[in-house]
Design a protein around this motif. Structure first.
Motif, short mmCIF file in Angstrom:
data_model
loop_
_atom_site.label_atom_id
_atom_site.label_comp_id
_atom_site.label_asym_id
_atom_site.label_seq_id
_atom_site.Cartn_x
_atom_site.Cartn_y
_atom_site.Cartn_z
N GLY A 59 0.81 -1.21 0.00
CA GLY A 59 0.00 0.00 0.00
C GLY A 59 0.84 1.26 0.00
O GLY A 59 1.91 1.32 -0.62
N ASN A 60 0.40 2.29 0.73
CA ASN A 60 1.05 3.60 0.70
C ASN A 60 1.88 3.90 1.95
O ASN A 60 2.46 4.97 2.06
CB ASN A 60 -0.01 4.70 0.55
N GLU A 61 1.97 2.96 2.87
CA GLU A 61 2.74 3.19 4.09
C GLU A 61 4.24 3.20 3.78
O GLU A 61 4.74 2.41 2.99
CB GLU A 61 2.44 2.07 5.10
N ASN A 62 4.96 4.13 4.40
CA ASN A 62 6.39 4.26 4.16
C ASN A 62 7.21 3.76 5.35
O ASN A 62 6.73 3.76 6.49
CB ASN A 62 6.77 5.72 3.87
N PHE A 63 8.47 3.38 5.05
CA PHE A 63 9.34 2.81 6.07
C PHE A 63 10.72 3.45 6.01
O PHE A 63 11.18 3.88 4.96
CB PHE A 63 9.47 1.30 5.87
N ASP A 64 11.39 3.48 7.17
CA ASP A 64 12.77 3.96 7.24
C ASP A 64 13.76 2.85 6.90
O ASP A 64 14.83 3.12 6.35
CB ASP A 64 13.08 4.49 8.65
N ILE A 65 13.41 1.62 7.28
CA ILE A 65 14.29 0.47 7.05
C ILE A 65 13.45 -0.70 6.55
O ILE A 65 12.41 -1.01 7.14
CB ILE A 65 15.04 0.06 8.33
N GLY A 101 16.37 6.28 3.49
CA GLY A 101 16.09 5.01 4.14
C GLY A 101 17.04 3.92 3.68
O GLY A 101 17.76 4.05 2.68
N GLN A 102 17.04 2.81 4.41
CA GLN A 102 17.96 1.71 4.14
C GLN A 102 17.21 0.44 3.75
O GLN A 102 16.16 0.12 4.34
CB GLN A 102 18.83 1.44 5.36
N LEU A 103 17.75 -0.26 2.76
CA LEU A 103 17.21 -1.54 2.32
C LEU A 103 18.29 -2.58 2.54
O LEU A 103 19.38 -2.49 1.98
CB LEU A 103 16.84 -1.47 0.84
N LEU A 104 17.99 -3.58 3.37
CA LEU A 104 18.95 -4.64 3.70
C LEU A 104 18.47 -5.94 3.09
O LEU A 104 17.36 -6.40 3.38
CB LEU A 104 19.09 -4.76 5.22
N LEU A 105 19.30 -6.55 2.24
CA LEU A 105 18.92 -7.73 1.48
C LEU A 105 19.84 -8.91 1.79
O LEU A 105 21.05 -8.73 2.00
CB LEU A 105 19.02 -7.46 -0.03
N SER A 106 19.26 -10.11 1.79
CA SER A 106 20.06 -11.34 1.76
C SER A 106 19.19 -12.45 1.18
O SER A 106 18.15 -12.19 0.60
CB SER A 106 20.61 -11.70 3.14
N GLY A 107 19.65 -13.71 1.37
CA GLY A 107 19.04 -14.81 0.64
C GLY A 107 19.71 -14.95 -0.72
O GLY A 107 19.20 -15.63 -1.61
N LEU A 108 20.88 -14.32 -0.87
CA LEU A 108 21.56 -14.23 -2.16
C LEU A 108 22.85 -15.05 -2.15
O LEU A 108 23.61 -15.00 -1.17
CB LEU A 108 21.93 -12.77 -2.46
N CYS A 109 23.10 -15.75 -3.25
CA CYS A 109 24.40 -16.39 -3.45
C CYS A 109 25.35 -15.39 -4.11
O CYS A 109 24.91 -14.39 -4.70
CB CYS A 109 24.26 -17.62 -4.33
#
Length: 275
Positions: free
Chosen positions: A202-208, A233-241
């Motif tokens: 939806g339209n809700e925003n996040f800092d992280i 804001g920060q986007l933290l990703l994993s699950g990656l090779c």
């Protein structure tokens, strides 16, 4: 109760391909694994199995890797028993302990107690470690946080322990949603937990935003994450090779994200990006 199929995969060479095979099997419906000395045992509900999906897995088609398998029907598996046999506590940098109630307290600064509904042995200990390792150095104080594909909600719980404000946890799996609610109570934190996908943001925003999922879903959903991520804001990703990184960074560059830090553990990688 739905009967399961047990697949016995023989893999040569074993490392790092056993972990990578588990990640690919998760994408086609396998949900529990046991590591063997020469491969893995993998479990999938009988009504979800599609042999064509299995044959299309990239790793099985790779001529440089030998993978063979047999399978049998396994009715009424006791998943809690299987999980307890295969789950060891996770110690992240001697700062964070992730354990079950039946494990001893390691007396670290942070402790997260979980009791998954399904087996934890999905080969993703390394990605959980990497996400927590990244989070140790991040500022969560009063930040709005999204844990996307939350699983047990261990990341959302740790964010709250680090002072996060409103924290939302979303997973497509009904088991994960129920388990997340139980784990939130178990760790005395308040989370907004729901079943869904990135389409439900939806339209809700996040800092992280935290997303420990897999390559294909991340590539598809990163534009949506960016659309609800606050500036700075920060986007933290994993699950990656390690071989997924270039493809992920290409999408991130298109979305005007800046790579701040990359961590690798074994064949797995975590990326911290900023908008």
């Amino acid at each position: 109760m739905n009967n399961y199929l047990e697949f016995n995969f023989k893999i040569s060479p074993l490392q790092p391909w056993n972990e990578i095979l588990m990640a690919e099997l998760i994408e086609i419906g396998f949900d529990s694994f046991t590591e063997e000395h020469d491969g893995i045992l993998a479990y999938i509900p009988k009504d979800l199995f599609n042999e064509n999906d299995l044959k299309q897995i990239h790793l099985i088609q790779n001529p440089e890797i030998s993978i063979s398998y047999t399978y049998q029907e396994m009715p009424n598996i006791n998943w809690n028993e299987e999980w307890e046999k295969n789950f060891d506590p996770i110690n992240v940098e001697n700062q964070v302990s992730i354990r079950a109630e039946f494990h001893e307290n390691q007396n670290l600064p942070h402790e997260i107690i979980i009791q998954p509904k399904m087996s934890f042995g999905t080969g993703h200990h390394a990605t959980t470690y990497l996400m927590i390792q990244q989070m140790l150095d991040m500022d969560f104080e009063n930040k709005t946080v999204l844990d996307m594909g939350c699983g047990t909600s261990v990341l959302a719980i740790f964010a709250k322990q680090k002072g996060a404000g409103k924290t939302v946890a979303i997973d497509i799996d009904e088991w994960s949603v129920e388990n997340s609610k139980e784990n939130a109570v178990r760790n005395n934190v308040e989370l907004e937990i729901s079943q869904g996908t990135a389409d439900n943001l939806g339209n809700e925003n996040f800092d992280i935003i935290l997303a420990n999922i897999n390559r294909n879903i991340l590539i598809s959903d990163i534009p949506t994450y960016v659309s609800v991520l606050n500036d700075g804001g920060q986007l933290l990703l994993s699950g990656l090779c390690f071989f997924d990184v270039d493809d992920i960074l290409e999408v991130c560059t298109e979305q005007k994200l800046t790579l701040k830090r990359k961590l690798q553990r074994e064949e797995w990688v975590s990326l911290l990006l900023e908008k």
